[in-house]
Design a protein around this motif. Structure first.
Motif, mmCIF file in Angstrom:
data_model
loop_
_atom_site.group_PDB
_atom_site.id
_atom_site.type_symbol
_atom_site.label_atom_id
_atom_site.label_comp_id
_atom_site.label_asym_id
_atom_site.label_seq_id
_atom_site.Cartn_x
_atom_site.Cartn_y
_atom_site.Cartn_z
ATOM 1 N N ARG A 71 15.220 -6.118 -4.322
ATOM 2 C CA ARG A 71 15.516 -4.683 -4.343
ATOM 3 C C ARG A 71 14.493 -3.902 -3.522
ATOM 4 N N ASN A 72 13.208 -4.226 -3.717
ATOM 5 C CA ASN A 72 12.156 -3.539 -2.970
ATOM 6 C C ASN A 72 12.297 -3.762 -1.468
ATOM 7 N N GLY A 76 12.941 -0.805 1.044
ATOM 8 C CA GLY A 76 11.758 -0.528 1.840
ATOM 9 C C GLY A 76 10.584 -0.029 1.025
ATOM 10 N N SER A 77 10.615 -0.257 -0.283
ATOM 11 C CA SER A 77 9.509 0.179 -1.136
ATOM 12 C C SER A 77 8.519 -0.964 -1.331
ATOM 13 N N ASP A 78 7.329 -0.612 -1.795
ATOM 14 C CA ASP A 78 6.270 -1.602 -2.012
ATOM 15 C C ASP A 78 6.014 -2.397 -0.726
ATOM 16 N N TYR A 79 5.900 -1.658 0.369
ATOM 17 C CA TYR A 79 5.888 -2.260 1.710
ATOM 18 C C TYR A 79 4.529 -2.842 2.077
ATOM 19 N N GLY A 80 4.544 -3.626 3.168
ATOM 20 C CA GLY A 80 3.357 -4.334 3.603
ATOM 21 C C GLY A 80 2.540 -3.567 4.628
ATOM 22 N N GLN A 100 7.652 -8.104 0.373
ATOM 23 C CA GLN A 100 8.692 -8.297 -0.638
ATOM 24 C C GLN A 100 9.331 -9.675 -0.497
ATOM 25 N N VAL A 101 9.492 -10.138 0.748
ATOM 26 C CA VAL A 101 10.059 -11.473 0.990
ATOM 27 C C VAL A 101 9.061 -12.549 0.587
ATOM 28 N N TYR A 102 7.775 -12.336 0.893
ATOM 29 C CA TYR A 102 6.748 -13.285 0.442
ATOM 30 C C TYR A 102 6.833 -13.455 -1.074
ATOM 31 N N GLU A 103 6.832 -12.311 -1.763
ATOM 32 C CA GLU A 103 6.837 -12.333 -3.221
ATOM 33 C C GLU A 103 8.100 -12.996 -3.755
ATOM 34 N N MET A 104 9.252 -12.655 -3.172
ATOM 35 C CA MET A 104 10.517 -13.227 -3.630
ATOM 36 C C MET A 104 10.532 -14.739 -3.437
ATOM 37 N N PHE A 140 -2.295 -13.342 -3.990
ATOM 38 C CA PHE A 140 -2.045 -13.598 -2.574
ATOM 39 C C PHE A 140 -1.329 -12.424 -1.899
ATOM 40 N N VAL A 141 -0.224 -11.972 -2.506
ATOM 41 C CA VAL A 141 0.646 -10.986 -1.857
ATOM 42 C C VAL A 141 -0.028 -9.621 -1.736
ATOM 43 N N THR A 142 -0.844 -9.261 -2.716
ATOM 44 C CA THR A 142 -1.495 -7.948 -2.690
ATOM 45 C C THR A 142 -2.367 -7.779 -1.450
ATOM 46 N N ALA A 143 -2.883 -8.867 -0.917
ATOM 47 C CA ALA A 143 -3.723 -8.783 0.284
ATOM 48 C C ALA A 143 -2.948 -8.230 1.475
ATOM 49 N N PHE A 144 -1.616 -8.326 1.451
ATOM 50 C CA PHE A 144 -0.794 -7.879 2.573
ATOM 51 C C PHE A 144 -0.071 -6.570 2.298
#
Length: 198
Positions: A71-72, A76-80, A100-104, A140-144
């Motif tokens: 969804r994000n 386009g929310s919670d973007y990198g 969002q794709v990394y996280e998914m 990991f994902v928060t770094a991006f």
């Protein structure tokens, strides 16, 4: 009823409004608390352990968070953060990490692992595995991410929290590993014990 209790003067004047249910008259927290109390009552009546419920909820939550990541991405929310990598996406006037794709993707891997090993897990172990997986993913994902707050030397607050949760989950999982090792001693020890007994 929770909404009516909050605005009881209106409902005292017109009690018939209790039967006029509209989306605006639904209260989230009273509904959640009532639902949780009803669920606990049901589980106690049916003698279902909370550990098994937590394990099932962990798998469901992992699947739900995968959908939230999708969804994000679509919104386009919670973007990198901006990037020059070839798989960057054009978003908000810049080429950005598709966090969002990394996280998914990582959540899908975690979901498969949790589902695959749920039968062999001890009661309560699956939920702590999920906590360990999710905190690792966030670490990991928060770094991006572009919109996460940073502290001194570029350290992100969310990563500090994720690391603390990960260490806690690994500590608790170590007790499950000890219980499993105690219940299933190594094969060599079993053979040695059999030889001594023989």
């Amino acid at each position: 009823l929770g909404y009516a209790a909050r605005y009881y003067p209106v409902y005292l004047e017109a009690p018939v409004l209790l039967f006029s249910i509209r989306p605006g008259t639904l209260a989230l927290w009273p509904g959640l608390l009532t639902g949780a109390a009803a669920a606990l009552f049901y589980l106690q009546r049916k003698t279902i352990g909370m550990a098994q419920v937590a394990d099932a909820a962990a798998i469901g939550l992992c699947a739900a968070l995968t959908m939230v990541s999708l969804r994000n991405f679509l919104l386009g929310s919670d973007y990198g953060a901006p990037t020059n990598l070839p798989w960057g996406i054009d978003l908000w006037l810049d080429i950005r990490h598709p966090v969002q794709v990394y996280e998914m993707a990582f959540l899908l891997i975690a979901l498969v692992i949790l589902w695959r090993y749920q039968e062999s897990a001890l009661p309560g172990e699956t939920v702590w595995r999920f906590v360990a997986f999710y905190s690792t993913i966030e670490l990991f994902v928060t770094a991006f991410r572009a919109n996460s707050s940073t502290w001194l030397l570029g350290i992100r607050a969310a990563q500090v929290g994720a690391l603390a949760v990960l260490l806690t989950a690994l500590y608790i999982l170590s007790f499950y590993a000890q219980r499993r090792a105690t219940a299933n001693p190594p094969q060599a020890e079993n053979e040695f014990a059999a030889l001594e007994a023989g």
